[in-house]
Design an enzyme around this catalytic site. Structure first.
Site, PDB file in Angstrom:
ATOM      1  N   LYS A  84     -63.345  13.046  33.697  1.00  0.00           N
ATOM      2  CA  LYS A  84     -62.370  12.326  34.539  1.00  0.00           C
ATOM      3  C   LYS A  84     -61.340  11.631  33.665  1.00  0.00           C
ATOM      4  CE  LYS A  84     -63.483   7.918  33.591  1.00  0.00           C
ATOM      5  NZ  LYS A  84     -62.650   7.077  32.778  1.00  0.00           N
ATOM      6  N   PRO A 120     -65.634  14.932  24.871  1.00  0.00           N
ATOM      7  CA  PRO A 120     -65.859  14.005  23.753  1.00  0.00           C
ATOM      8  C   PRO A 120     -66.644  12.765  24.196  1.00  0.00           C
ATOM      9  CG  PRO A 120     -63.594  14.798  23.737  1.00  0.00           C
ATOM     10  CD  PRO A 120     -64.209  15.305  25.012  1.00  0.00           C
ATOM     11  N   ALA A 179     -68.081   8.924  24.313  1.00  0.00           N
ATOM     12  CA  ALA A 179     -67.539   7.557  24.229  1.00  0.00           C
ATOM     13  C   ALA A 179     -66.024   7.589  24.097  1.00  0.00           C
ATOM     14  CB  ALA A 179     -68.184   6.768  23.080  1.00  0.00           C
ATOM     15  N   GLY A 225     -63.793   7.572  26.844  1.00  0.00           N
ATOM     16  CA  GLY A 225     -63.058   7.161  28.038  1.00  0.00           C
ATOM     17  C   GLY A 225     -62.866   8.296  29.023  1.00  0.00           C
ATOM     18  N   ALA A 236     -70.639  12.118  33.781  1.00  0.00           N
ATOM     19  CA  ALA A 236     -70.535  13.495  34.271  1.00  0.00           C
ATOM     20  C   ALA A 236     -71.883  14.197  34.166  1.00  0.00           C
ATOM     21  CB  ALA A 236     -69.470  14.254  33.468  1.00  0.00           C
ATOM     22  N   ASP A 290     -68.941   5.374  37.249  1.00  0.00           N
ATOM     23  CA  ASP A 290     -68.137   6.598  37.369  1.00  0.00           C
ATOM     24  C   ASP A 290     -68.934   7.779  37.927  1.00  0.00           C
ATOM     25  OD1 ASP A 290     -66.080   5.209  36.123  1.00  0.00           O
ATOM     26  OD2 ASP A 290     -66.461   6.085  34.146  1.00  0.00           O
TER      27      ASP A 290
HETATM   28  P1  ATP Z   1     -66.862   5.698  30.334  1.00  0.00           P
HETATM   29  O1  ATP Z   1     -65.423   6.069  30.370  1.00  0.00           O
HETATM   30  O2  ATP Z   1     -67.630   5.983  31.611  1.00  0.00           O
HETATM   31  O3  ATP Z   1     -67.148   4.333  29.786  1.00  0.00           O
HETATM   32  P2  ATP Z   1     -67.129   7.173  27.944  1.00  0.00           P
HETATM   33  O4  ATP Z   1     -66.470   8.491  28.125  1.00  0.00           O
HETATM   34  O5  ATP Z   1     -66.363   6.115  27.199  1.00  0.00           O
HETATM   35  O6  ATP Z   1     -67.577   6.668  29.350  1.00  0.00           O
HETATM   36  P3  ATP Z   1     -69.640   8.430  27.365  1.00  0.00           P
HETATM   37  O7  ATP Z   1     -69.249   9.712  26.704  1.00  0.00           O
HETATM   38  O8  ATP Z   1     -70.096   8.492  28.759  1.00  0.00           O
HETATM   39  O9  ATP Z   1     -68.482   7.350  27.208  1.00  0.00           O
HETATM   40  O10 ATP Z   1     -70.760   7.781  26.421  1.00  0.00           O
HETATM   41  C1  ATP Z   1     -70.988   6.388  26.310  1.00  0.00           C
HETATM   42  C2  ATP Z   1     -72.345   6.172  25.614  1.00  0.00           C
HETATM   43  O11 ATP Z   1     -73.379   6.603  26.498  1.00  0.00           O
HETATM   44  C3  ATP Z   1     -72.505   6.946  24.332  1.00  0.00           C
HETATM   45  O12 ATP Z   1     -72.319   6.105  23.240  1.00  0.00           O
HETATM   46  C4  ATP Z   1     -73.923   7.527  24.390  1.00  0.00           C
HETATM   47  O13 ATP Z   1     -74.758   6.973  23.405  1.00  0.00           O
HETATM   48  C5  ATP Z   1     -74.471   7.158  25.759  1.00  0.00           C
HETATM   49  N1  ATP Z   1     -74.955   8.341  26.519  1.00  0.00           N
HETATM   50  C6  ATP Z   1     -76.068   8.408  27.260  1.00  0.00           C
HETATM   51  N2  ATP Z   1     -76.192   9.633  27.840  1.00  0.00           N
HETATM   52  C7  ATP Z   1     -75.136  10.340  27.435  1.00  0.00           C
HETATM   53  C8  ATP Z   1     -74.735  11.684  27.683  1.00  0.00           C
HETATM   54  N3  ATP Z   1     -75.418  12.529  28.463  1.00  0.00           N
HETATM   55  N4  ATP Z   1     -73.585  12.068  27.132  1.00  0.00           N
HETATM   56  C9  ATP Z   1     -72.866  11.214  26.363  1.00  0.00           C
HETATM   57  N5  ATP Z   1     -73.220   9.978  26.079  1.00  0.00           N
HETATM   58  C10 ATP Z   1     -74.360   9.525  26.602  1.00  0.00           C
END
Ligand code: ATP
Length: 313
Positions: A11, A96, A98, A100, A106, A138
């Site tokens: 997203k 990618p 963490a 955003g 997802a 999300d």
């Molecule tokens: P958001 O925008 O919802 O804050 P993001 O895209 O910044 O999410 P994610 O990729 O969802 O961040 O990952 C955030 C943290 O969640 C990572 O540091 C990871 O350790 C943990 N995590 C737990 N399960 C997962 C997974 N299936 N995939 C990715 N990260 C995961």
């Protein structure tokens, strides 16, 4: 069905308005989510234990135990339905980590949809969304996809009916992630010091965005994009300014930090422009990788269901 495969998109937030901090520590949000064609994929099958393997983005960093959001989703659905939670999950990760882009959320949405099919629990999307909301803000949106407005802490989603336009996006992922709570804390700090936009009455800005989504003009949509968290992500990672500038020089109609960052997302005029922008950004040294994707796309849904007799096929 003994093997279920579910692709799930990333997203971006076309609009992210952050309200005041609530008593529970979360911020009141109004966000317009938009699902783009950059996919993780989960495969599930029954097993003697619950286990998860993965390949791709974040291998070695993403936890492969009960902290993984996909495993949490499996356990939450099993607890709600009484199903046997022992499944083998494989995660093919292209979103990618963490960044955003809500990759972990997802994966949780995909795991809910996959196990609901595997176990034939037959929950409706609103029922799955109630479980999803307890896993992360999300997650409900990624069950639906498309374009939708999220309120509360983002977990209450309503579809936004646009036209049938296809928008062309470029995602630029940065080296390393940003912690979402740290970005919110930085926004609070900047606001306390008068250095970031305070919470607003945002009705007019949202109306402008909804109107833009019904037109076929990327310039109009580009002007309506907004992210309150952008200032905080840039404050924590000033080098993102270089990425944003590079994308605009490469011809993007608009660019912004994606959600809590540090990925940046650019709106392109058309498919050719998105390829050019992605190539230029990739060779600029201002980001780790680039991807092109169109949106909106549907959320997590079962792609291939195969009955496997006597082992892997
Ligand atoms: P958001 O925008 O919802 O804050 P993001 O895209 O910044 O999410 P994610 O990729 O969802 O961040 O990952 C955030 C943290 O969640 C990572 O540091 C990871 O350790 C943990 N995590 C737990 N399960 C997962 C997974 N299936 N995939 C990715 N990260 C995961």
């Amino acid at each position: 069905m003994s093997v279920v495969r579910v692709p799930v998109p990333a997203k971006i937030n076309l609009y992210l308005g952050v309200g005041p901090r609530r008593g529970d520590g979360y911020h009141e949000l109004t966000t317009v989510y938009h699902a783009i064609g950059l996919y993780d994929e989960i495969t599930v099958r029954r097993g003697g234990t619950t286990a998860i393997t993965m390949d791709g983005e974040g291998e070695g960093d993403v936890p492969l135990d009960g902290r993984n959001l996909a495993v949490r989703a499996v356990n939450a659905l099993a607890a709600r339905t009484g199903a046997d939670p022992r499944v083998l999950l494989h995660l093919r990760k292209r979103i990618p980590v963490a960044g955003g882009l809500a990759g972990g959320s997802a994966d949780a949405a995909a795991a809910l949809v996959a196990c609901d099919a595997l176990w034939r629990t037959g929950l409706s999307r609103p029922e799955l969304a109630r479980i999803a909301a307890r896993i992360g803000s999300d997650v409900p949106f990624l069950l639906y996809g498309g374009t939708a407005v999220g309120t509360g802490r983002g977990e209450l989603v309503e579809p936004v009916t646009g036209g049938d336009q296809v928008w062309h996006w470029v995602v630029a992922a940065a080296d390393g992630g940003l912690s979402t709570p740290a970005v919110y804390a930085e926004l609070d700090r900047l606001r306390d010091e008068g250095l970031a936009r305070p919470p607003q009455v945002i009705g007019a800005e949202l109306d402008r965005l909804y109107a833009a989504l019904r037109q076929d003009d990327p310039v109009v949509l580009g002007a309506a994009l907004h992210n309150d968290l952008g200032a905080a992500a840039l404050s924590l990672r000033p080098s993102l300014r270089d990425t944003l500038d590079e994308g605009l020089v490469a011809g993007a109609v608009a660019g912004m930090v994606s959600g809590s960052g540090p990925s940046c997302v650019f709106l392109a005029a058309d498919a050719d422009a998105s390829e050019r922008i992605a190539e230029r950004l990739a060779s600029s040294g201002t980001c780790r990788l680039t991807r092109t994707a169109t949106g909106p796309v549907p959320g997590a849904s079962v792609r291939v269901a195969a009955t496997v007799y006597g082992g892997e096929r």
